[in-house]
Design an enzyme around this catalytic site. Sequence first.
Site, PDB file in Angstrom:
ATOM      1  N   CYS A  78      44.727  47.144  32.551  1.00  0.00           N
ATOM      2  CA  CYS A  78      45.760  46.202  32.143  1.00  0.00           C
ATOM      3  C   CYS A  78      47.032  46.457  32.949  1.00  0.00           C
ATOM      4  O   CYS A  78      47.499  47.594  33.033  1.00  0.00           O
ATOM      5  CB  CYS A  78      46.039  46.355  30.646  1.00  0.00           C
ATOM      6  SG  CYS A  78      47.360  45.282  30.047  1.00  0.00           S
ATOM      7  N   CYS A 107      34.956  29.809  39.520  1.00  0.00           N
ATOM      8  CA  CYS A 107      35.907  29.141  38.634  1.00  0.00           C
ATOM      9  C   CYS A 107      37.356  29.260  39.109  1.00  0.00           C
ATOM     10  O   CYS A 107      38.234  28.571  38.604  1.00  0.00           O
ATOM     11  CB  CYS A 107      35.784  29.669  37.203  1.00  0.00           C
ATOM     12  SG  CYS A 107      36.396  31.357  36.966  1.00  0.00           S
ATOM     13  N   CYS A 143      44.392  42.268  25.712  1.00  0.00           N
ATOM     14  CA  CYS A 143      44.314  43.725  25.774  1.00  0.00           C
ATOM     15  C   CYS A 143      44.543  44.255  24.360  1.00  0.00           C
ATOM     16  O   CYS A 143      45.521  43.891  23.712  1.00  0.00           O
ATOM     17  CB  CYS A 143      45.379  44.272  26.730  1.00  0.00           C
ATOM     18  SG  CYS A 143      45.478  46.081  26.722  1.00  0.00           S
ATOM     19  N   HIS A 163      47.992  38.890  27.117  1.00  0.00           N
ATOM     20  CA  HIS A 163      47.025  37.827  27.392  1.00  0.00           C
ATOM     21  C   HIS A 163      46.340  38.128  28.723  1.00  0.00           C
ATOM     22  O   HIS A 163      47.010  38.350  29.732  1.00  0.00           O
ATOM     23  CB  HIS A 163      47.741  36.477  27.464  1.00  0.00           C
ATOM     24  CG  HIS A 163      46.884  35.361  27.960  1.00  0.00           C
ATOM     25  ND1 HIS A 163      45.943  34.744  27.157  1.00  0.00           N
ATOM     26  CD2 HIS A 163      46.816  34.753  29.169  1.00  0.00           C
ATOM     27  CE1 HIS A 163      45.343  33.790  27.867  1.00  0.00           C
ATOM     28  NE2 HIS A 163      45.854  33.781  29.086  1.00  0.00           N
ATOM     29  N   HIS A 194      40.346  34.086  29.225  1.00  0.00           N
ATOM     30  CA  HIS A 194      39.448  33.542  28.204  1.00  0.00           C
ATOM     31  C   HIS A 194      38.017  33.986  28.489  1.00  0.00           C
ATOM     32  O   HIS A 194      37.682  34.327  29.624  1.00  0.00           O
ATOM     33  CB  HIS A 194      39.524  32.010  28.188  1.00  0.00           C
ATOM     34  CG  HIS A 194      40.851  31.503  27.714  1.00  0.00           C
ATOM     35  ND1 HIS A 194      41.924  31.334  28.558  1.00  0.00           N
ATOM     36  CD2 HIS A 194      41.283  31.170  26.475  1.00  0.00           C
ATOM     37  CE1 HIS A 194      42.963  30.897  27.863  1.00  0.00           C
ATOM     38  NE2 HIS A 194      42.603  30.790  26.597  1.00  0.00           N
ATOM     39  N   ASP A 204      28.958  30.957  29.414  1.00  0.00           N
ATOM     40  CA  ASP A 204      28.172  30.416  30.529  1.00  0.00           C
ATOM     41  C   ASP A 204      28.017  31.422  31.668  1.00  0.00           C
ATOM     42  O   ASP A 204      27.863  31.054  32.821  1.00  0.00           O
ATOM     43  CB  ASP A 204      28.800  29.122  31.048  1.00  0.00           C
ATOM     44  CG  ASP A 204      30.225  29.313  31.555  1.00  0.00           C
ATOM     45  OD1 ASP A 204      30.749  30.454  31.509  1.00  0.00           O
ATOM     46  OD2 ASP A 204      30.828  28.324  32.002  1.00  0.00           O
ATOM     47  N   ARG A 243      31.165  35.043  30.408  1.00  0.00           N
ATOM     48  CA  ARG A 243      32.029  34.992  31.590  1.00  0.00           C
ATOM     49  C   ARG A 243      33.458  35.231  31.122  1.00  0.00           C
ATOM     50  O   ARG A 243      34.080  34.363  30.534  1.00  0.00           O
ATOM     51  CB  ARG A 243      31.926  33.640  32.298  1.00  0.00           C
ATOM     52  CG  ARG A 243      32.945  33.471  33.426  1.00  0.00           C
ATOM     53  CD  ARG A 243      32.739  32.181  34.213  1.00  0.00           C
ATOM     54  NE  ARG A 243      32.732  30.984  33.410  1.00  0.00           N
ATOM     55  CZ  ARG A 243      33.795  30.184  33.203  1.00  0.00           C
ATOM     56  NH1 ARG A 243      34.955  30.461  33.744  1.00  0.00           N
ATOM     57  NH2 ARG A 243      33.679  29.101  32.451  1.00  0.00           N
ATOM     58  N   CYS A 282      36.855  35.222  32.119  1.00  0.00           N
ATOM     59  CA  CYS A 282      37.643  34.592  33.161  1.00  0.00           C
ATOM     60  C   CYS A 282      39.072  35.134  33.026  1.00  0.00           C
ATOM     61  O   CYS A 282      39.791  34.767  32.100  1.00  0.00           O
ATOM     62  CB  CYS A 282      37.580  33.079  32.966  1.00  0.00           C
ATOM     63  SG  CYS A 282      38.379  32.124  34.226  1.00  0.00           S
TER      64      CYS A 282
END
Length: 134
Positions: free
Chosen positions: A51, A69, A100, A106, A109, A113, A121, A123
Amino acid sequence: MSDTKTKVHKSDAEWRKELTPMQYAVLREKATERPFTGEYEHDPRKGTYVCAGCGQTLFDSDAKFDSGCGWPSFSQPAVESHVDEERDISHGMIRTEVLCSKCDGHLGHVFDDGPGPTGLRYCINSAALKLNPK
């Protein structure tokens, strides 16, 4: 839920002083960096991603994959308890936000998939991470 004794609590001024403007926007204000612009999206180096806010271990490069992505993607956290998940209904979508567990920053997400074996995943914004190379 996370152990509150190990939580990092800082004032807004402390966070602003310690983080870059992009890190602050992502970690503290839940912003998202533009796709395909993050420093770790195509970084092939091996190591541990921590982090950017508190240094807690989040993801290992062995779980990283190219999802196309626009953000670094991981199939699983390095330590399950180091990431928390919350329902996110912003922007007219229902998603699962990844945070975290130590500083509540933040990260991004998680979607269902991804590749096996987890099918997930994660992301994650590059600005939320720091790579400790192996």
